[in-house]
Design an enzyme around this catalytic site. Structure first.
Site, PDB file in Angstrom:
ATOM      1  CD  GLN A 168      -2.854  -1.217   2.345  1.00 11.72           C
ATOM      2  OE1 GLN A 168      -2.687  -0.470   3.307  1.00 11.72           O
ATOM      3  NE2 GLN A 168      -3.807  -2.126   2.323  1.00 11.72           N
ATOM      4  CG  ASP A 315      -3.689  -9.660   3.540  1.00 16.04           C
ATOM      5  OD1 ASP A 315      -3.324  -8.953   4.504  1.00 16.04           O
ATOM      6  OD2 ASP A 315      -3.910  -9.196   2.414  1.00 16.04           O
ATOM      7  CE  LYS A 342      -1.368  -6.117   7.350  1.00 17.29           C
ATOM      8  NZ  LYS A 342      -1.138  -5.380   6.125  1.00 17.29           N
ATOM      9  NE  ARG A 346      -6.361  -9.438   9.918  1.00 21.29           N
ATOM     10  CZ  ARG A 346      -6.438  -9.167   8.623  1.00 21.29           C
ATOM     11  NH1 ARG A 346      -5.367  -9.335   7.857  1.00 21.29           N
ATOM     12  NH2 ARG A 346      -7.564  -8.727   8.092  1.00 21.29           N
TER      13      ARG A 346
HETATM   14  C1  S3P Z   1      -2.642  -4.760   0.283  1.00 22.78           C
HETATM   15  C2  S3P Z   1      -1.449  -4.757   0.954  1.00 22.78           C
HETATM   16  C3  S3P Z   1      -1.262  -5.330   2.304  1.00 22.78           C
HETATM   17  C4  S3P Z   1      -2.416  -6.257   2.653  1.00 22.78           C
HETATM   18  C5  S3P Z   1      -3.760  -5.677   2.326  1.00 22.78           C
HETATM   19  C6  S3P Z   1      -3.861  -5.370   0.837  1.00 22.78           C
HETATM   20  C7  S3P Z   1      -2.699  -4.138  -1.055  1.00 22.78           C
HETATM   21  O1  S3P Z   1      -1.248  -4.268   3.242  1.00 22.78           O
HETATM   22  O2  S3P Z   1      -2.363  -6.598   4.021  1.00 22.78           O
HETATM   23  O3  S3P Z   1      -4.791  -6.573   2.683  1.00 22.78           O
HETATM   24  O4  S3P Z   1      -3.680  -4.374  -1.801  1.00 22.78           O
HETATM   25  O5  S3P Z   1      -1.777  -3.397  -1.397  1.00 22.78           O
HETATM   26  P1  S3P Z   1       0.120  -3.492   3.623  1.00 22.78           P
HETATM   27  O6  S3P Z   1       0.551  -2.717   2.451  1.00 22.78           O
HETATM   28  O7  S3P Z   1      -0.258  -2.616   4.778  1.00 22.78           O
HETATM   29  O8  S3P Z   1       1.090  -4.581   4.013  1.00 22.78           O
END
Ligand code: S3P
Length: 430
Positions: A168, A315, A342, A346
């Site tokens: 993200q 995840d 999260k 978790r």
């Molecule tokens: C995601 C990245 C992950 C993941 C989330 C979806 C994405 O988060 O846990 O469910 O679509 O880029 P982080 O970037 O915080 O690790």
């Protein structure tokens, strides 16, 4: 909504799981700033990606939805409009963080908020690098918690070393980098999921991947996309683990995305003695796709999950802990402090609920260890409004004699509408 689960295995059947959440968000966002019409088939019609569509409409993008097909009239890199109101990202961290990157580059003012859970999740991780690029972003609690207010504008490229492996954060910086002057580089400690890199390259972005670094430069335009979103590996994971721990199970899951930056759980389960076959491996929309066949073969063995493996199964942690309860020996996960921020904490939530079920668990600041094999005790469990915790506990219920009462399950709608019906149908085929 409270759900009483008294299901018994084995699980048997041939199923599909919902479309990939990460890819759905990205296809909608990137399609919106492309020039021309993008067509996304098999879009995930669940709360999180629907929040992204709503947000994009409020930014002036025309989006048509017909069944699971989404048609996006891309407005081009400079075509987004100032929203009239605050944008509600609901439960979706991906919506908020990815949009922050995009909005940091727009010459207007916008505010992003979310539900109770999202308003507790850290946004300083995107605010800090986006400010370095020249945007103005403010948030609650010392510029860390939503709502986030953004006044975007002209950006300059930066070279940023991310403290955490986060797709993200990486994507937010890349999106801002599409508009910045000069080159933008983002380096992660370990490689996180790479759907952004693949999709933007396919759309004509000037983007290069070098190890754990991604470099991007601005281009005049992005090409639209046409794609079919594959099944979500993170949704398939619940049934993969269920079939490996419930004797007699035999499940085929069709058309699942098996991008190696996502399938760390499979490597771990194979190390634990599980047998998982990837069949009919093919490509769709630039992503590897396969049918996953899982059959119960006997008890699992404990293993150690290292920090480097964590981003590839981030995840899948809640369902991985359920597998660990059935493995002989002590399974440990370290270097997973990201799990604390999260949709729920978790680590804390799974420790609390597995202890209620009679499992011996030790909690660490960055992970946990679980002693198996354990006979699970049923009863009333909490889901903390976290979709993946709710689904992991539903699978755990199959290992109890008494069944389980889940006190709140509407969170499942975030990523997996129809989860309980699908689980029921797999158990009914006995
Ligand atoms: C995601 C990245 C992950 C993941 C989330 C979806 C994405 O988060 O846990 O469910 O679509 O880029 P982080 O970037 O915080 O690790």
């Amino acid at each position: 909504m409270t759900v009483d689960l008294k299901l018994k295995g084995p699980l048997r059947g041939d199923i599909e799981v919902p479309p990939d959440k990460s890819i759905s968000h990205r296809a909608a966002l990137f399609g919106s700033i492309a020039e021309g019409q993008s067509i996304i088939d098999n879009y995930l019609m669940a709360r999180d990606p629907l929040a992204t569509l709503k947000a994009l409409r409020s930014l002036g993008v025309n989006i048509g939805v017909e069944g699971k097909r989404v048609t996006i009239e891309g407005v081009g890199l400079q075509g987004l409009k100032e929203p009239e109101d605050v944008i509600n990202c609901e439960n979706s961290g991906t919506t908020m963080r990815l949009l922050s990157g995009l909005l940091a580059a727009q010459p207007f003012f916008s505010v992003l908020t979310g539900d109770h859970s999202l308003r507790k999740r850290p946004m300083d991780r995107v605010i800090i690098p986006l400010r370095m690029m020249g945007a103005s972003l403010y948030a609650r609690r010392g510029d860390s918690l939503p709502p986030v207010a953004i006044k975007g504008g002209a950006l300059k490229g930066i070279s940023y070393i991310c403290p955490q492996a986060s797709a993200q954060v990486k994507t937010a910086i890349i999106l801002a980098g599409l508009y910045a002057q000069g080159e933008t580089t983002v380096v992660e400690p370990y490689r996180s999921r790479d759907h952004t890199e693949k999709m933007l390259q396919a759309m004509g972005a000037d983007l290069r991947v070098e190890g754990t670094a991604v470099r991007v430069r601005s281009v005049k335009k992005l090409d639209p996309i046409e794609m079919i979103v594959p099944g979500d590996f993170s949704s398939a994971a619940f049934f993969v683990v269920a079939a490996l721990v419930v004797p007699g199970s035999d499940v085929m899951i069709r058309s699942v995305g098996v991008n190696p930056t996502r399938t760390g759980l499979l490597d771990i389960l194979v190390r634990m003695g599980g047998e998982v076959d990837l069949m009919n491996i093919r490509e769709a929309g630039g992503e590897p796709v396969a049918d996953i066949h899982v059959k119960y073969r006997g008890p699992l063995r404990a293993t150690e999950i290292t920090p480097e493996e964590v981003p590839k199964c981030i995840d899948e942690f809640p369902i991985l802990t359920v597998a660990a309860t059935q493995a002989e020996g002590v399974t440990s996960v370290r270097g997973a402090q990201e799990l604390r921020v999260k949709e729920s904490d978790r680590i804390a939530t799974m420790v609390a609920e597995l202890r209620k079920m009679g499992v011996e668990v030790e909690e660490y600041s960055d992970g946990l260890s679980i002693k198996g094999p354990a006979r699970l005790r049923g009863g009333a469990l909490k889901t903390y409004n976290d979709h993946r915790v709710a689904m992991a506990l539903a699978i755990a219920s199959l290992l109890t004699d008494e069944g389980v009462r889940l006190e709140e399950t509407s969170s499942v709608e975030v990523s997996f509408p129809g989860f309980f019906d699908l689980l029921n149908s797999l158990c009914l085929k006995n």
